[in-house]
Design an enzyme around this catalytic site. Sequence first.
Site, mmCIF file in Angstrom:
data_model
loop_
_atom_site.group_PDB
_atom_site.id
_atom_site.type_symbol
_atom_site.label_atom_id
_atom_site.label_comp_id
_atom_site.label_asym_id
_atom_site.label_seq_id
_atom_site.Cartn_x
_atom_site.Cartn_y
_atom_site.Cartn_z
ATOM 1 N N PHE A 1 0.821 -1.220 0.000
ATOM 2 C CA PHE A 1 0.000 0.000 0.000
ATOM 3 C C PHE A 1 0.846 1.258 0.000
ATOM 4 O O PHE A 1 0.413 2.310 0.473
ATOM 5 C CB PHE A 1 -0.976 -0.026 1.190
ATOM 6 C CG PHE A 1 -1.633 -1.364 1.402
ATOM 7 C CD1 PHE A 1 -2.587 -1.809 0.506
ATOM 8 C CD2 PHE A 1 -1.269 -2.188 2.455
ATOM 9 C CE1 PHE A 1 -3.176 -3.049 0.661
ATOM 10 C CE2 PHE A 1 -1.844 -3.434 2.614
ATOM 11 C CZ PHE A 1 -2.804 -3.862 1.718
ATOM 12 N N THR B 1 -2.210 -7.177 -5.966
ATOM 13 C CA THR B 1 -3.026 -6.459 -6.938
ATOM 14 C C THR B 1 -3.457 -7.333 -8.103
ATOM 15 O O THR B 1 -4.391 -6.986 -8.816
ATOM 16 C CB THR B 1 -2.212 -5.273 -7.462
ATOM 17 O OG1 THR B 1 -0.857 -5.730 -7.671
ATOM 18 C CG2 THR B 1 -2.167 -4.156 -6.442
ATOM 19 N N ASN C 1 -9.285 -7.660 -15.733
ATOM 20 C CA ASN C 1 -9.850 -8.804 -15.021
ATOM 21 C C ASN C 1 -10.877 -8.299 -14.007
ATOM 22 O O ASN C 1 -10.529 -7.803 -12.949
ATOM 23 C CB ASN C 1 -8.737 -9.591 -14.311
ATOM 24 C CG ASN C 1 -9.264 -10.854 -13.639
ATOM 25 O OD1 ASN C 1 -10.407 -10.906 -13.172
ATOM 26 N ND2 ASN C 1 -8.436 -11.882 -13.592
ATOM 27 N N LYS D 1 -12.679 -9.704 -11.914
ATOM 28 C CA LYS D 1 -12.669 -10.346 -10.599
ATOM 29 C C LYS D 1 -11.605 -9.701 -9.703
ATOM 30 O O LYS D 1 -11.903 -9.269 -8.591
ATOM 31 C CB LYS D 1 -12.391 -11.846 -10.760
ATOM 32 C CG LYS D 1 -12.515 -12.632 -9.466
ATOM 33 C CD LYS D 1 -12.247 -14.120 -9.674
ATOM 34 C CE LYS D 1 -13.508 -14.891 -9.971
ATOM 35 N NZ LYS D 1 -13.360 -16.350 -9.763
ATOM 36 N N GLN E 1 -9.934 -5.178 -5.855
ATOM 37 C CA GLN E 1 -9.174 -3.962 -5.557
ATOM 38 C C GLN E 1 -10.089 -2.844 -5.072
ATOM 39 O O GLN E 1 -9.784 -2.136 -4.116
ATOM 40 C CB GLN E 1 -8.424 -3.482 -6.801
ATOM 41 C CG GLN E 1 -7.179 -4.278 -7.113
ATOM 42 C CD GLN E 1 -6.132 -4.138 -6.030
ATOM 43 O OE1 GLN E 1 -5.694 -3.040 -5.716
ATOM 44 N NE2 GLN E 1 -5.775 -5.246 -5.424
ATOM 45 N N LYS F 1 -6.757 1.941 -17.023
ATOM 46 C CA LYS F 1 -6.243 3.019 -16.169
ATOM 47 C C LYS F 1 -5.739 2.567 -14.809
ATOM 48 O O LYS F 1 -5.185 3.361 -14.063
ATOM 49 C CB LYS F 1 -7.343 4.070 -15.969
ATOM 50 C CG LYS F 1 -7.715 4.824 -17.239
ATOM 51 C CD LYS F 1 -8.821 5.825 -16.958
ATOM 52 C CE LYS F 1 -9.149 6.668 -18.187
ATOM 53 N NZ LYS F 1 -10.268 7.592 -17.910
ATOM 54 N N GLY F 2 -5.983 1.330 -14.436
ATOM 55 C CA GLY F 2 -5.528 0.896 -13.120
ATOM 56 C C GLY F 2 -6.578 1.164 -12.055
ATOM 57 O O GLY F 2 -7.332 2.129 -12.131
ATOM 58 N N GLU G 1 -5.837 2.551 -6.606
ATOM 59 C CA GLU G 1 -6.080 3.697 -5.728
ATOM 60 C C GLU G 1 -7.540 4.165 -5.760
ATOM 61 O O GLU G 1 -8.080 4.574 -4.729
ATOM 62 C CB GLU G 1 -5.203 4.904 -6.126
ATOM 63 C CG GLU G 1 -3.882 4.585 -6.804
ATOM 64 C CD GLU G 1 -2.803 4.072 -5.887
ATOM 65 O OE1 GLU G 1 -2.743 4.502 -4.725
ATOM 66 O OE2 GLU G 1 -1.992 3.226 -6.351
#
Lengths: 732, 173, 332
Positions: free
Chosen positions: A235, A462, A625, A627, A632, A695-696, A699
């Site tokens: 983190f 992650t 993904n 799942k 996250q 984009k991820g 966060e």
Amino acid sequence: MTAHIGKPLDRVDGPLKVTGQAQYAGEFAVPGLTYGVAVNSTLAKGRILALDVDAAKAVPGVVDVLSHLNRPRMAAYDESYTDMDSADGAPFRPLFNDRVLYSGQPLALVVAETFEAARYAATLVGVRYAQEPHQTDIHRQAPHDAPAELPKPRGDADEAFARAAVKVEAAYSSPVEHHNPMEPHASTVVYQPDGGLTIYDKTQSAVNTLEFVSHIFGLADGDARVLSPFVGGAFGSGLRPQYQVVLAVMAALHLKRSVRVTLTRQQMFTFGHRPQTLQRLKLGADQKGHLEAVIHEVLGETSRFEDFTEHVAEWSGALYHCDNVRLAYQLAALDVYTPLDMRAPGAVLGIYALECALDELAVATGVDPVQLRIDNFSPVNQNEGKPYSSKQLLACYQQGAERFGWSQRNPQPRSMREGHQLIGWGMASGAWEAMLMPASAKATLAIDGSLVVASATADIGTGTYTVMTQIAGETLGLPMDKVTFKLGDTSLPKAPLEGGSFTVSSVGTAVQQACQALIKTLLETAQKDDDSPLAGATPDDVECVDGCLRLKADPARSLTFTDIVRQSGSPSLEAQADAKPEAERDKYATGSHAAVFVEVKVDEALGTVQVSRVVSAIAAGRVVNPKTAENQILGGVVWGIGMALQEETQLDHHLGRFMNHSLAEYHIPVQADIQDLQVIFVEEHDRIVNPLGSKGVGEIGIVGVAAAIANAVYHATGKRVRDLPITLDKLL
Amino acid sequence: MSATSPTAGAGLPAAHSISLTLNGQPRRLEVQPWTTLLDLLREQLQLTGSKKGCDHGQCGACTVLVNGKRINACLSLAVMQDGAEITTVEGLAEDGRLHPLQQAFIERDAFQCGYCTSGQLCSAVGLANEGRAHSRDEIRELMSGNLCRCGAYTNILAAIEDALPACREGGRS
Amino acid sequence: MTPFAYARARQVDEALALRAGHPEARFIAGGTNLLDLMKENVARPGMLIDITGLPLHDVETTADGGLRIGALVSNADLAYHPEVERRYPLLAQAILAGASPQLRNMASTGGNLLQRTRCYYFYDAGVPCNKREPGSGCPARDGLNRIHAILGASDQCIAVHPSDMCVALAALEATVEVAGPAGRRVIDFADFHRLPGDQPQRDNTLEDDELIVAITLPARGFARHHAYLKVRDRASYAFALVSVAAALEREADGRIAEARLALGGVAHKPWRDPRAEDLLRGQPCNAESFGRAADALLQGAQGFAHNDFKIELARRAIVRALEQAASQEGTP
């Protein structure tokens, strides 16, 4: 076609994790291993006058006690101690000299043949100090300007605020928080017979650790290799090499033996943390809530030796449309360790304050909180003067509100109750950057048709292993079980830090490009044979299906990967890609966005708050993904609940010391705190952000949650608590 | 007076010999009095599946089953486990077949970093053995001794709900 | 953790004899708090005497209809014991409100009484604490005292006792049976734990060489009207900021025939004051009578800044717990 991207596939490392076979940094068995236990300072500032190590050294099994008095040679200059996530200033140098810079600082390392002997002997090390006055209270330290490049003021925010029809002015505070990954930081340094070092480290970048310790200890290329196959959460705590790896390497070099240093949970409170902040928001608006002025002033905490900065205030100039914006950022330097990036650093703090202030504006104007945000929506990041490459935030509001049932909300506070429980509904927006970093990856196809793709990135939980396997498998048309992704090893192609939600975009792009390059290599190899069925084809003409390279126009003209590798005469074929952001990206602002809807139940008499329902609608581009991505976001929401209601590291200013340094007294949510959490991924197509369009999601899940909870608590109780965490005493 | 036979150590109190059954295998071990069950497993027997998250009974990552009951291995002295039957995460699968909870954890993605997972699994097996959890809220409460900093609680709950019926049928520990 | 010798005892007399020969020794059963403290270098016994083999694992009904609980019965076994569930549900609730399932499986009944405070300063060997090192000072008084005492504190110590189970045992007027070199004696629960005074290092009136062998509950179990209310910073697995054990017996007309009220998280011992209970007897069950009892129980309460809120919180929790006890039969 073998489509993996977008599928909710099980984690490829799942079987290892559920059987206890996944090995973390402090778990590698080494013959002749010694154990190091650090001795930490009990005062916040001063000098070490004397260290009494005789009693410690007399304990059977103790090998040595290292300190600034007898440590091996280390670099002296600050520059050697900088790392990929350094702050401005002079980085901390463990056991460097007699100075005590903060309470909990490692002062010595006891090394013994067993963990227990080292632990016992560490209690026998006597330290005599010359104490100096310390300051750990952010309220009592004169601030200085943060060395950060804030967006320039636009318009005249103070004047616009002065003449605004509706004004909100409020101060918000947030406490120190500690990352507390479940796995304490640990390093196992294996001293090889030739003097080389194999370092297993808990880190978000093996590359970062290697460069750091190499510079400090003057190691040459090839002297050391860093491995980090599994990381038990981080983190942000693993973005900078922490002191356990310095101490472990130091001891291994000094003793010429293998050494493991694992921090205790208490010691997990003796390095970086999320900084305490005091924030002041001024919002000016017209009667309908259109923003006319935004002033956001931030005071953050830092150490005496480094200026830690993060993007706290920027969001107030980017998320909504407003032509008069002034942002300010100051730091108070205290006798504490330097703060450290922690999940959604900066954003989670600044957007907490902004989104609470917007809720106050909604109350002041009588405009529904969702409508207020829709009315102030900006497709342009005015800080940068660039349009967003995509920003499906309006869809987040719409879909989130619908799933939550927001239209049923009575705006009146204290309008819903169930027995002793007051019920409140609140919402907030969230945002995070969509960054892209240079990254490299290598793809190797073996003669049996199996593919290995590698990059020195990390998987801190992650899902990197899984997602990269999907991207590689899809690109080369292979089933998941034919693909292996390797990471966490400095012998692999370089990758950026695993953080900032830019791993899927950066490393994923590199993996995709490496696999595309491999297709080209396969085609070229196949075409060396004049009779090749693929003769004359360009890479655009071919496709990979079921382990074959074939012509799109004529699938019968096909070669198996195995045939092509065999034809090459090598045992395998490989290709590497070094991916970089494309220039086109510079024309756009990029970011992920969220709308969070929360229901709380507040016990009217006792002040206890339960978050009974959360709907989090996320726009983060293409989800590789669903799942692991949903997991996250769920995790981010749990973090937001902790931030809103529980987490606070308490400093005793007389002692200059964090005191609730345990998992019993530093509260994070437990299973019973978590009720109904729902995640929506809003469809968002973005060809600009990176070739994957992703984009991820590491966060974005936490950002906005604390504000939504605080706003829901206000709606439930009519009380506006502006100091996190909202513990029950603040609601009595 | 003592049921075990102390052996001499250099300047320190004596080590003791204990016998226990570990993941179905009988073991005879020499342990120092101050070695915890968790340190015995992790450092001496290389069974690192059981995790050390806090070493103070405050996180549950070290949860193992002793005689079918879940305990925190970090707060248990190895020397006090003489004669015990101990199951760690490494012993949950049988004949290469995953325990229903292990399978459910994979299918529900009930973890991220994996560091709390062994403890969650052993705790859930203990929960199944106890037979006291009949609703979601009861599972939530009775799984609250296992922290997950990644915040995978929703999926952990779903996995346990999925697997509890099979656990009851199988009666496995 | 300081190295220590280890010995096992099979009988109470054997344990006492071992202890008599080893002043540096401590008894260990569940070990959940002792090992915790040893790892923090707060406790440093030179020897541990393992008493888990002692025949103190039974729960038996006494001649006068009470329940005698062996000191080694685990917290979990006690909470789920059919007689406790049926006749003393207040005790079962209090036990299940504490710790975690794992810890409850390990912790013993006797050991629960001997839990030490969770004061941050007591737990950190790097800072002063009068309880840990008499005479070194109490940083909590002017420091971080949100979790500290509002009743019965002294200049030397403002720590609180952390147990939930003990709050119920105090309300139920349990007795503690201890064995020592001079034989056995019985201590009323109210006299077992002590206030810090000028000896904050002493949590209770058990002598160093004594061993708890049993806890006995009187026949009256308040199974119909009881509540254990625990207020804490998260939904589970956290120590109480304030907890209340409330138990009532009601007349046919609804008035209160008998009342018990004990608080946790507010003092160096479970806090009980018979005057508060006297105020309830003969009264109707309503907010007024409950509020009067709460005020009486909290008489003299004093905060130290961060914990000022506990006074009002305790008052509200007492009223709530009494309401729950009054209105509900069986589990609240």
